[in-house]
Design a protein around this motif. Structure first.
Motif, short mmCIF file in Angstrom:
data_model
loop_
_atom_site.label_atom_id
_atom_site.label_comp_id
_atom_site.label_asym_id
_atom_site.label_seq_id
_atom_site.Cartn_x
_atom_site.Cartn_y
_atom_site.Cartn_z
N LEU A 37 0.85 -1.19 0.00
CA LEU A 37 0.00 0.00 0.00
C LEU A 37 0.88 1.24 0.00
CD1 LEU A 37 -2.75 1.43 0.32
CD2 LEU A 37 -2.50 1.13 2.79
N LEU A 38 0.79 2.04 -1.05
CA LEU A 38 1.63 3.23 -1.17
C LEU A 38 0.80 4.41 -1.64
CD1 LEU A 38 4.56 4.44 -1.17
CD2 LEU A 38 4.63 3.88 -3.61
N GLU A 39 0.78 5.48 -0.83
CA GLU A 39 0.22 6.75 -1.28
C GLU A 39 1.37 7.61 -1.82
OE1 GLU A 39 -1.91 5.38 2.49
OE2 GLU A 39 0.04 6.33 2.26
N MET A 40 1.01 8.70 -2.46
CA MET A 40 2.07 9.58 -2.98
C MET A 40 2.88 10.13 -1.80
SD MET A 40 -0.09 13.00 -3.94
CE MET A 40 -0.94 13.95 -2.67
N PHE A 41 4.18 10.31 -2.03
CA PHE A 41 5.03 10.90 -1.00
C PHE A 41 4.79 12.41 -0.96
CE2 PHE A 41 8.48 7.42 -1.56
CZ PHE A 41 7.71 6.55 -0.81
N PRO A 42 4.69 13.00 0.24
CA PRO A 42 4.51 14.46 0.31
C PRO A 42 5.83 15.18 0.07
CG PRO A 42 4.63 13.55 2.52
CD PRO A 42 4.66 12.38 1.58
N TYR A 43 5.72 16.39 -0.47
CA TYR A 43 6.89 17.26 -0.56
C TYR A 43 7.06 17.95 0.79
CZ TYR A 43 9.55 21.46 -1.36
OH TYR A 43 10.48 22.46 -1.24
N PRO A 44 8.23 17.87 1.41
CA PRO A 44 8.41 18.45 2.76
C PRO A 44 8.50 19.97 2.75
CG PRO A 44 10.47 17.49 1.98
CD PRO A 44 9.43 17.14 0.95
N ARG A 54 -6.42 14.16 4.51
CA ARG A 54 -7.48 13.43 3.79
C ARG A 54 -6.89 12.26 3.02
NH1 ARG A 54 -9.55 13.27 -1.36
NH2 ARG A 54 -11.80 12.94 -1.55
N ASN A 55 -5.83 12.51 2.26
CA ASN A 55 -5.23 11.48 1.40
C ASN A 55 -4.70 10.31 2.23
OD1 ASN A 55 -4.12 10.68 -1.31
ND2 ASN A 55 -2.22 10.79 -0.15
N TYR A 56 -3.95 10.61 3.29
CA TYR A 56 -3.31 9.55 4.05
C TYR A 56 -4.28 8.84 4.99
CZ TYR A 56 0.72 11.77 2.00
OH TYR A 56 1.60 12.30 1.09
N THR A 57 -5.36 9.50 5.35
CA THR A 57 -6.40 8.82 6.14
C THR A 57 -7.06 7.72 5.31
OG1 THR A 57 -6.86 10.78 7.48
CG2 THR A 57 -8.59 9.12 7.37
N ILE A 58 -7.33 8.03 4.04
CA ILE A 58 -7.93 7.02 3.15
C ILE A 58 -7.01 5.80 3.04
CG2 ILE A 58 -8.63 6.54 0.77
CD1 ILE A 58 -9.44 9.53 0.58
N GLY A 59 -5.71 6.06 2.83
CA GLY A 59 -4.76 4.95 2.75
C GLY A 59 -4.68 4.16 4.04
N ASP A 60 -4.72 4.86 5.16
CA ASP A 60 -4.63 4.19 6.45
C ASP A 60 -5.83 3.27 6.70
OD1 ASP A 60 -3.07 3.99 8.95
OD2 ASP A 60 -4.91 4.75 9.86
N VAL A 61 -7.01 3.73 6.29
CA VAL A 61 -8.21 2.90 6.42
C VAL A 61 -8.04 1.60 5.62
CG1 VAL A 61 -10.67 2.74 5.82
CG2 VAL A 61 -9.79 4.81 6.91
N VAL A 62 -7.53 1.73 4.39
CA VAL A 62 -7.31 0.54 3.56
C VAL A 62 -6.30 -0.40 4.22
CG1 VAL A 62 -6.45 -0.29 1.34
CG2 VAL A 62 -7.89 1.75 1.43
N GLY A 63 -5.20 0.17 4.75
CA GLY A 63 -4.16 -0.64 5.38
C GLY A 63 -4.68 -1.40 6.58
N ARG A 64 -5.43 -0.74 7.44
CA ARG A 64 -5.97 -1.39 8.64
C ARG A 64 -6.99 -2.47 8.25
NH1 ARG A 64 -5.04 1.43 13.52
NH2 ARG A 64 -3.75 3.30 13.19
N TYR A 65 -7.79 -2.18 7.26
CA TYR A 65 -8.78 -3.17 6.80
C TYR A 65 -8.09 -4.43 6.29
CZ TYR A 65 -12.15 -5.33 3.58
OH TYR A 65 -12.95 -6.23 2.91
#
Length: 369
Positions: A37-44, A54-65
């Protein structure tokens, strides 16, 4: 149970437990099905904003599921920390790029950890570290050795203030999204990947993506943009040169009555040079260079152009065709030249009516005029 949710107490407690127990640490496990599971990397840039949340919450939900379903989930985080944006930010803040970038990474990492996302932080990477980009360089060299990477000159969206190239999406109403200064078209030597070698494979696999909506796969196919057609050469009057066009409708060749070149086309200034049209063409090219040249933006523009002062010859009919430079011709599509058939193309028709150019009907569907 506490009568009111207290995030500072509850979240700190459980996040500490997750970290100490290595709950999200992942290792190889042949007994579990793997899930990457990989979301886009943020620019620091310095701080996490709500778009990141918002973006990383969606990914986290998928990962936990997926973990709860028994998958061995690899969910890493990294930082898109290389290139001109980091250098420009460092210049603006009078700070060395490395110091600026790593301080921002520390701040944003702390924020992401407070959000409790299920990352394996042992897998964290930053694209500005030699340990990472040495592999990018290795891969690039392999592609260059095999002809998959090549150099050519091409026009780009250029911000003089930021001294960097911008994607079409980063140009907002002709201005740089970062500094607000005018963006212009600039010709630069660039590296390209020969992705067209894989166009057929990409198109075939668009129909094999499980669960992808039809709308999305159609967008992917349009982005790949494979077209079937022919290249046709139009001799330039009083010259040894010719204009090569790519067309998906060679059957309409007899209806071609004028030629349109992209303002960036190298022949435009050459053909206009020494003619009464030279200054008019130069002014037009400069004005168009300051416009958004994306295909999407062009849809909203009024079709306009100027005569270069030169003519070419239709190889089928022998018709003498005036050569225009027009804002709707794109250098990156085909050869940057458009064989204009006004009787059978709405855009060409509108242009011909506007400038009083000849319209010849050569295709009559179903025998109807």
């Amino acid at each position: 149970m506490e009568p009111k949710y207290n995030p500072k107490a509850i979240e700190v407690k459980w996040q500490k437990y997750w970290a100490e127990s290595g709950l999200f640490k992942v290792t190889e496990d042949p007994d579990k099905e793997k899930y990457y599971l990989l979301e886009m990397f943020p620019y620091p840039s310095g701080k996490i904003h709500m778009g990141h949340v918002r973006n990383y919450t969606i990914g986290d939900v998928v990962g936990r599921y997926k973990r709860m379903r028994g998958f061995n989930v690899l969910h890493p985080m990294g930082w898109d920390a290389f290139g001109m944006p980091a250098e420009n930010a460092a210049i603006d803040n009078n700070t060395h790029p490395a110091k600026w970038t790593y301080e921002n990474i520390d701040a944003m990492r702390a924020q992401l950890k407070k959000l409790g996302f299920s990352y394996d932080w042992d897998r964290e990477i930053a694209t500005c570290t030699p340990e990472y980009y040495r592999w990018e360089q290795w891969l690039f060299l392999k592609m260059a050795e095999n002809g998959m990477a090549y150099r050519k000159e091409s026009f780009v969206n250029w911000c003089e203030t930021c001294q960097t190239v911008l994607a079409n999406e980063q140009v907002e109403q002709g201005l740089c999204w970062r500094c607000g200064e005018t963006v212009r078209q600039k010709k630069l030597w660039q590296w390209f990947f020969r992705i067209t070698d894989y166009a057929d494979d990409l198109l075939v696999h668009c129909d094999q993506l499980p669960g992808w909506p039809d709308k999305v796969t159609l967008m992917q196919k349009n982005w790949i943009g494979k077209s079937f057609g022919a290249e046709i050469r139009f001799a330039i009057e009083n010259s040894d040169e010719a204009i090569t066009v790519f067309t998906t409708r060679p059957d309409t060749l007899f209806g071609a009555t004028f030629m349109c070149l992209a303002p960036e086309h190298p022949l435009v200034t050459e053909l206009a040079g020494g003619t009464d049209q030279e200054s008019t063409v130069a002014e037009f090219v400069e004005r168009i260079a300051l416009q958004d040249r994306s295909a999407k933006a062009l849809e909203g523009y009024e079709k306009e152009g100027v005569f270069t002062g030169a003519y070419c010859v239709n190889p089928a009919s022998g018709r003498r065709m005036p050569i225009y430079t027009a804002n709707f011709a794109l250098m990156e599509y085909g050869t940057g030249a458009v064989m204009s058939v006004p009787a059978h193309d709405q855009r060409d028709f509108d242009f011909a009516k506007k400038y009083g150019l000849e319209i010849v009907v050569v295709v009559s569907p179903g025998g109807k005029a």
